[in-house]
Design a protein around this motif. Structure first.
Motif, PDB file in Angstrom:
ATOM      1  N   TRP A  41       0.678  -1.257  -0.104  1.00 39.49           N
ATOM      2  CA  TRP A  41      -0.024  -0.018  -0.146  1.00 39.49           C
ATOM      3  C   TRP A  41       0.901   1.336  -0.018  1.00 39.49           C
ATOM      4  CZ3 TRP A  41      -0.479   3.721   3.626  1.00 39.49           C
ATOM      5  CH2 TRP A  41      -2.026   4.709   3.509  1.00 39.49           C
ATOM      6  N   GLY A  42       1.843   1.298   0.827  1.00 40.80           N
ATOM      7  CA  GLY A  42       2.848   2.509   0.755  1.00 40.80           C
ATOM      8  C   GLY A  42       3.476   2.797  -0.384  1.00 40.80           C
ATOM      9  N   ALA A  43       3.812   1.508  -1.162  1.00 39.79           N
ATOM     10  CA  ALA A  43       4.679   1.497  -2.527  1.00 39.79           C
ATOM     11  C   ALA A  43       3.852   2.149  -3.423  1.00 39.79           C
ATOM     12  CB  ALA A  43       5.261   0.255  -2.786  1.00 39.79           C
ATOM     13  N   SER A  44       2.477   1.948  -3.344  1.00 41.33           N
ATOM     14  CA  SER A  44       1.518   2.252  -4.391  1.00 41.33           C
ATOM     15  C   SER A  44       1.389   3.765  -4.386  1.00 41.33           C
ATOM     16  CB  SER A  44       0.094   1.666  -4.200  1.00 41.33           C
ATOM     17  OG  SER A  44      -0.604   2.058  -3.082  1.00 41.33           O
ATOM     18  N   TRP A  45       1.523   4.450  -3.012  1.00 44.90           N
ATOM     19  CA  TRP A  45       1.385   5.894  -3.163  1.00 44.90           C
ATOM     20  C   TRP A  45       2.915   6.546  -3.363  1.00 44.90           C
ATOM     21  CZ3 TRP A  45      -2.832   8.540  -2.559  1.00 44.90           C
ATOM     22  CH2 TRP A  45      -3.937   7.984  -2.089  1.00 44.90           C
ATOM     23  N   LEU A  46       3.814   5.761  -3.457  1.00 46.69           N
ATOM     24  CA  LEU A  46       5.058   6.382  -3.924  1.00 46.69           C
ATOM     25  C   LEU A  46       5.229   6.220  -5.503  1.00 46.69           C
ATOM     26  CD1 LEU A  46       7.434   4.519  -1.427  1.00 46.69           C
ATOM     27  CD2 LEU A  46       6.519   7.008  -1.300  1.00 46.69           C
ATOM     28  N   LEU A  47       4.479   5.455  -5.999  1.00 45.18           N
ATOM     29  CA  LEU A  47       4.377   5.391  -7.571  1.00 45.18           C
ATOM     30  C   LEU A  47       3.588   6.943  -8.067  1.00 45.18           C
ATOM     31  CD1 LEU A  47       3.262   1.962  -8.324  1.00 45.18           C
ATOM     32  CD2 LEU A  47       5.445   2.841  -8.431  1.00 45.18           C
ATOM     33  N   PRO A  48       4.137   7.426  -9.099  1.00 41.82           N
ATOM     34  CA  PRO A  48       3.844   8.628  -9.599  1.00 41.82           C
ATOM     35  C   PRO A  48       2.295   8.388 -10.235  1.00 41.82           C
ATOM     36  CG  PRO A  48       5.289   7.887 -11.128  1.00 41.82           C
ATOM     37  CD  PRO A  48       5.505   6.922  -9.916  1.00 41.82           C
ATOM     38  N   SER A  49       1.456   9.348  -9.871  1.00 44.22           N
ATOM     39  CA  SER A  49      -0.092   9.376 -10.407  1.00 44.22           C
ATOM     40  C   SER A  49      -0.088   9.633 -12.093  1.00 44.22           C
ATOM     41  CB  SER A  49      -1.037  10.219  -9.718  1.00 44.22           C
ATOM     42  OG  SER A  49      -0.990   9.645  -8.241  1.00 44.22           O
ATOM     43  N   VAL A  50      -0.657   8.958 -12.811  1.00 40.39           N
ATOM     44  CA  VAL A  50      -0.971   9.023 -14.222  1.00 40.39           C
ATOM     45  C   VAL A  50      -2.458   9.356 -14.488  1.00 40.39           C
ATOM     46  CG1 VAL A  50      -0.569   8.249 -16.424  1.00 40.39           C
ATOM     47  CG2 VAL A  50       1.173   7.980 -14.729  1.00 40.39           C
ATOM     48  N   LYS A 437      -9.373  11.441 -10.817  1.00 44.80           N
ATOM     49  CA  LYS A 437      -8.680  10.239 -10.123  1.00 44.80           C
ATOM     50  C   LYS A 437      -7.710   9.614 -11.245  1.00 44.80           C
ATOM     51  CE  LYS A 437     -12.446   8.833  -7.421  1.00 44.80           C
ATOM     52  NZ  LYS A 437     -13.363   7.449  -6.884  1.00 44.80           N
ATOM     53  N   PRO A 438      -6.513   9.188 -10.808  1.00 42.55           N
ATOM     54  CA  PRO A 438      -5.665   8.837 -11.818  1.00 42.55           C
ATOM     55  C   PRO A 438      -5.865   7.591 -12.316  1.00 42.55           C
ATOM     56  CG  PRO A 438      -4.840   8.415  -9.470  1.00 42.55           C
ATOM     57  CD  PRO A 438      -6.061   9.219  -9.345  1.00 42.55           C
ATOM     58  N   ASP A 439      -5.523   7.403 -13.411  1.00 51.77           N
ATOM     59  CA  ASP A 439      -5.719   5.933 -14.129  1.00 51.77           C
ATOM     60  C   ASP A 439      -4.660   5.085 -13.869  1.00 51.77           C
ATOM     61  OD1 ASP A 439      -7.175   4.317 -16.472  1.00 51.77           O
ATOM     62  OD2 ASP A 439      -5.054   4.584 -17.255  1.00 51.77           O
ATOM     63  N   LYS A 440      -3.400   5.683 -13.578  1.00 53.23           N
ATOM     64  CA  LYS A 440      -2.280   4.694 -13.129  1.00 53.23           C
ATOM     65  C   LYS A 440      -1.383   5.336 -12.043  1.00 53.23           C
ATOM     66  CE  LYS A 440      -1.508   2.847 -17.656  1.00 53.23           C
ATOM     67  NZ  LYS A 440      -0.588   2.902 -18.740  1.00 53.23           N
ATOM     68  N   ASN A 442      -3.225   1.793 -10.255  1.00 46.79           N
ATOM     69  CA  ASN A 442      -4.567   1.184  -9.656  1.00 46.79           C
ATOM     70  C   ASN A 442      -4.307   0.944  -8.368  1.00 46.79           C
ATOM     71  OD1 ASN A 442      -7.054   0.295  -8.839  1.00 46.79           O
ATOM     72  ND2 ASN A 442      -7.469  -0.783 -11.043  1.00 46.79           N
ATOM     73  N   ARG A 443      -4.280   2.025  -7.363  1.00 44.94           N
ATOM     74  CA  ARG A 443      -3.914   1.871  -5.854  1.00 44.94           C
ATOM     75  C   ARG A 443      -4.868   0.817  -5.204  1.00 44.94           C
ATOM     76  NH1 ARG A 443      -2.383   7.318  -6.852  1.00 44.94           N
ATOM     77  NH2 ARG A 443      -0.189   7.593  -6.584  1.00 44.94           N
ATOM     78  N   LEU A 444      -6.343   0.943  -5.209  1.00 45.30           N
ATOM     79  CA  LEU A 444      -7.112   0.074  -5.005  1.00 45.30           C
ATOM     80  C   LEU A 444      -6.956  -1.404  -5.156  1.00 45.30           C
ATOM     81  CD1 LEU A 444      -9.548   0.114  -2.958  1.00 45.30           C
ATOM     82  CD2 LEU A 444     -11.117   0.189  -5.130  1.00 45.30           C
ATOM     83  N   LYS A 445      -6.459  -1.547  -6.349  1.00 48.05           N
ATOM     84  CA  LYS A 445      -6.306  -3.122  -6.877  1.00 48.05           C
ATOM     85  C   LYS A 445      -4.978  -3.255  -6.162  1.00 48.05           C
ATOM     86  CE  LYS A 445      -5.393  -5.725 -11.071  1.00 48.05           C
ATOM     87  NZ  LYS A 445      -5.246  -5.469 -12.693  1.00 48.05           N
ATOM     88  N   TYR A 528      -9.438   4.308  -2.091  1.00 51.14           N
ATOM     89  CA  TYR A 528     -10.652   4.433  -3.112  1.00 51.14           C
ATOM     90  C   TYR A 528     -11.358   6.006  -3.487  1.00 51.14           C
ATOM     91  CZ  TYR A 528     -15.748   4.003  -4.484  1.00 51.14           C
ATOM     92  OH  TYR A 528     -16.735   3.987  -5.309  1.00 51.14           O
ATOM     93  N   LEU A 529     -11.043   6.897  -2.364  1.00 50.33           N
ATOM     94  CA  LEU A 529     -11.456   8.317  -2.356  1.00 50.33           C
ATOM     95  C   LEU A 529     -10.668   8.834  -3.132  1.00 50.33           C
ATOM     96  CD1 LEU A 529     -12.927   8.718   1.228  1.00 50.33           C
ATOM     97  CD2 LEU A 529     -14.116   8.558  -0.912  1.00 50.33           C
ATOM     98  N   ARG A 530      -9.260   8.765  -2.984  1.00 56.37           N
ATOM     99  CA  ARG A 530      -8.053   9.724  -3.498  1.00 56.37           C
ATOM    100  C   ARG A 530      -7.515   8.841  -4.627  1.00 56.37           C
ATOM    101  NH1 ARG A 530      -4.962  12.935   1.070  1.00 56.37           N
ATOM    102  NH2 ARG A 530      -4.247  13.776  -1.293  1.00 56.37           N
ATOM    103  N   GLY A 531      -7.637   7.752  -4.634  1.00 54.49           N
ATOM    104  CA  GLY A 531      -7.357   6.892  -5.778  1.00 54.49           C
ATOM    105  C   GLY A 531      -5.893   7.053  -6.426  1.00 54.49           C
TER     106      GLY A 531
END
Length: 531
Positions: A41-50, A437-440, A442-445, A528-531
C-alpha cells in the motif's frame, strides 16, 4: 478402522485444525499480513500518478445523400483512420505537440527527442467503435499524463488534429481526383477535336458522296434522268419541227413558182394541216402529264397558234391570188405577200435550229451530271466503309469524352461538398474530460493484491512453524504418530495465572487484529476516495 482409512485418504487439514493453527500462531499470521499489505500500500502511493483524459470522435455521415452526390474518394474509414493515425503519430507531429504544450519537461534533459516521442506514443490510445454493420462509427482518443490538466489539453490537441487532418486529407484527395479527371478530360477533348477535324475534312473532301447523302443522290439521279428523258423528248419534237419547217419552206417556195397540189390547192396547205394535227395531239399528251405553265405546254401552244396564223395567211393568199391578177401593181403586191410567210418560216426554222442546239447542250450537261451521280452511287460502299472507319474512332472518343465529363462534373460536386464540410467528417461529440482520479497506478487494486499477499505469507509462515514445531495438538495428529486406539483424553487443567495470561494474550491478539483490519479498511477507503 474406517476412521484410519478416512484419515489416510484425507491429508488436507479441516477447518478446526486451521483455526487452531491461527489461534496458536496468530502473531505469526497477523504481523506478516499487516507488514506485507502496508509495504504494498505504501509503495502504491510512492508511484507517480498518471491521469488519462479521453474524448469521443463521431463519424458524421454526409449531409447530402450519396445517391445524389457520390463521394469521389475512398470510403474505407478504417484505412483512412489508420493513415491519419500514422501521420499524427509521426515523429514530426509529436515533436511539435511536445514543444507546443511543453510536455515531459522534467525528462527532456535526460531523454532524447526520439525517446520522448516513443513515450508519448505509448501514452496515446486509440479505441475504435463499430456499428451493427461492422463499419466504423466512432472512436475514442485517450492520452495519459502525470498532470490532469496537461492530459486534457493534449487530448484536445490530438482530437483537433484528427478532425483537421481528416478534412484536409479528404479535400486533397477529392481535389486530386477532380484534377486527374480534368487532365484526362483535356486529353480526351484534344483527341476528340482531332477526330472531329478528320471527320470534317472527310466530309468536305467527299461532299455529296457521304453515306447519309445516298438517298438524296438516288432522288437527284432519278430527277436528272427524268429531266434527261424530257429533254430528249423535246429534242425529238424539235427535230420533227425542224423537218416540218424545212419541208414547209420547200413546199412554199414551190408554191411561189406556181406548183399546185393534186387537189388544186397550195402544196404546203396539207402539210400545215398535218402539222396542226400533230401539234394538237402533242399538246393533249403534254397536258395529260404537265400543267399549263410548263414550258413545253406553252411552247406547243405557241407553235399551234403560229401554225394556225400561217395557215390563215396562206388561205388569204390563195383568195387574193385569183382576184388580183388584173394589174401589175396588184401582182407585185401579191408577190410581196407571198414572201412574208416564207420569211416567217425561215425565222422559225432558225429558232428551231437554235432550240435543237440548246437541247443538245442541255442533254450533254444532264448526261454528265447523271454520270457523276451514278459514279457517286458506285463509290457509295467504299465511302461508307471509309466513313465508318473514321466515325468509329470518333464515336468512341465522343463516348469516352462524355463519360469523363460526367465523372468530372460529379467529382466537382463532391469536392465542393468536401470544401463546405458537408461530406463525411469527424465531429467531437464531447470535449476531453478533466480527470479527477489517476488512471495509473490502480492503488485500490494494489491494496487488494497486498492484502492477498499478506494473507498468503502469514498463513504460510504460520503453517510452516506449525509443521516444524514437533507438537501434537489434535486426535488426528496423534493417530498419525501412535498406531493405537485412543481410549481416554486428559483435559488441560490450567492454573489461575495461566488462565489470566491466556486471557490477556487473547485480548491483545483481538485488539491487534482489530487494529490491523481497521488500518487496512482505512487505507483502502483512502485509496478508493483519492485513488
Amino acid at each position: 478402522m474406517e476412521e484410519q482409512i478416512q484419515d489416510q485418504q484425507s491429508p488436507m487439514p479441516d477447518v478446526q485444525q486451521l483455526l487452531g493453527v491461527v489461534r496458536r500462531r496468530r502473531w505469526h499470521f497477523l504481523l506478516p499480513l499487516f507488514v506485507v499489505w502496508l509495504a504494498v500500500w505504501g509503495a502504491s502511493w510512492l508511484l507517480p500518478s498518471v491521469y488519462k483524459s479521453g474524448t469521443l470522435i463521431l463519424v458524421e455521415q454526409p449531409a447530402v445523400p450519396e445517391r445524389l452526390v457520390a463521394s469521389n474518394i475512398d470510403n474505407d474509414l478504417q484505412r483512412q483512420l489508420d493513415s491519419i493515425t500514422q501521420q499524427i503519430l509521426s515523429r514530426t507531429r509529436l515533436v511539435q505537440i511536445i514543444d507546443h504544450l511543453n510536455l515531459y519537461s522534467g525528462d527532456r534533459k535526460r531523454k532524447s527527442p526520439e525517446d520522448l516521442v516513443e513515450e508519448m506514443r505509448g501514452d496515446i490510445e486509440i479505441e475504435l467503435s463499430k456499428g451493427d454493420d461492422r463499419k466504423l462509427s466512432a472512436f475514442n482518443i485517450y492520452y495519459s499524463n502525470r498532470d490532469p490538466k496537461m492530459a486534457q489539453l493534449t487530448t484536445m490537441e490530438l482530437a483537433n488534429l484528427f478532425i483537421a487532418e481528416n478534412l484536409e486529407q479528404r479535400q486533397e484527395r477529392s481535389e486530386s481526383t477532380t484534377k486527374f479527371l480534368q487532365d484526362q478530360l483535356d486529353q480526351a477533348r484534344e483527341k476528340l477535336a482531332e477526330q472531329e477535324a478528320r471527320v470534317r475534312e472527310f466530309k468536305d473532301r467527299h461532299i455529296g458522296e457521304l453515306p447519309s447523302q445516298t438517298q438524296s443522290n438516288l432522288q437527284i439521279l432519278g430527277g436528272l434522268q427524268t429531266q434527261l428523258q424530257a429533254q430528249e423528248d423535246s429534242l425529238n419534237r424539235a427535230r420533227q419541227q425542224n423537218t416540218y419547217l424545212e419541208s414547209l419552206i420547200g413546199q412554199y417556195r414551190s408554191m411561189e413558182t406556181g406548183t399546185k397540189s393534186p387537189d388544186g390547192g397550195p402544196v404546203g396547205l396539207a402539210a400545215i394541216d398535218r402539222e396542226l394535227d400533230r401539234l394538237r395531239a402533242q399538246l393533249t399528251d403534254l397536258m395529260s402529264r404537265y400543267t399549263e405553265k410548263h414550258p413545253d405546254v406553252r411552247k406547243t401552244k405557241e407553235q399551234i397558234a403560229s401554225t394556225e396564223k400561217m395557215r390563215e395567211r396562206i388561205v388569204a393568199q390563195m383568195n387574193a391570188a385569183g382576184s388580183s391578177a388584173a394589174t401589175d401593181g396588184t401582182t407585185a403586191s401579191a408577190a410581196s405577200n407571198k414572201s412574208a410567210p416564207l420569211l416567217e418560216l425561215e425565222s422559225q426554222l432558225k429558232a428551231n435550229r437554235a432550240e435543237i442546239a440548246n437541247r443538245q447542250a442541255e442533254i450533254k450537261d444532264l448526261q454528265g451530271r447523271v454520270g457523276e451521280y451514278q459514279a457517286r452511287l458506285n463509290r457509295a460502299p467504299l465511302m461508307e466503309q471509309q466513313f465508318a472507319d473514321i466515325t468509329r474512332d470518333y464515336d468512341q472518343s465522343k463516348a469516352y469524352y462524355d463519360s469523363l465529363l460526367a465523372k468530372k462534373n460529379q467529382s466537382e460536386m463532391a469536392t465542393n461538398l468536401e470544401k463546405t464540410q458537408q461530406g463525411e467528417h469527424f465531429r467531437m461529440l464531447d470535449p476531453p474530460n478533466l480527470p479527477v482520479k489517476p488512471d495509473k497506478p490502480n492503488r485500490l487494486k494494489l491494496c487488494a493484491i497486498g492484502l492477498m499477499l499478506g494473507v498468503v505469507l502469514g498463513g504460510g509462515i504460520a503453517m510452516g512453524l506449525e509443521m516444524i514445531g514437533g507438537k501434537v495438538h489434535t486426535e488426528r495428529e496423534i493417530k498419525k504418530v501412535v498406531p493405537f486406539e485412543i481410549f481416554a483424553e486428559i483435559p488441560v487443567l490450567p492454573t489461575v495465572a495461566e488462565q489470566q495470561a491466556t486471557r490477556r494474550g487473547n485480548l491483545m491478539a483481538v485488539a491487534a487484529a482489530a487494529l490491523i483490519f481497521l488500518c487496512i479498511l482505512t487505507g483502502s477507503a483512502l485509496t478508493y476516495l483519492r485513488g
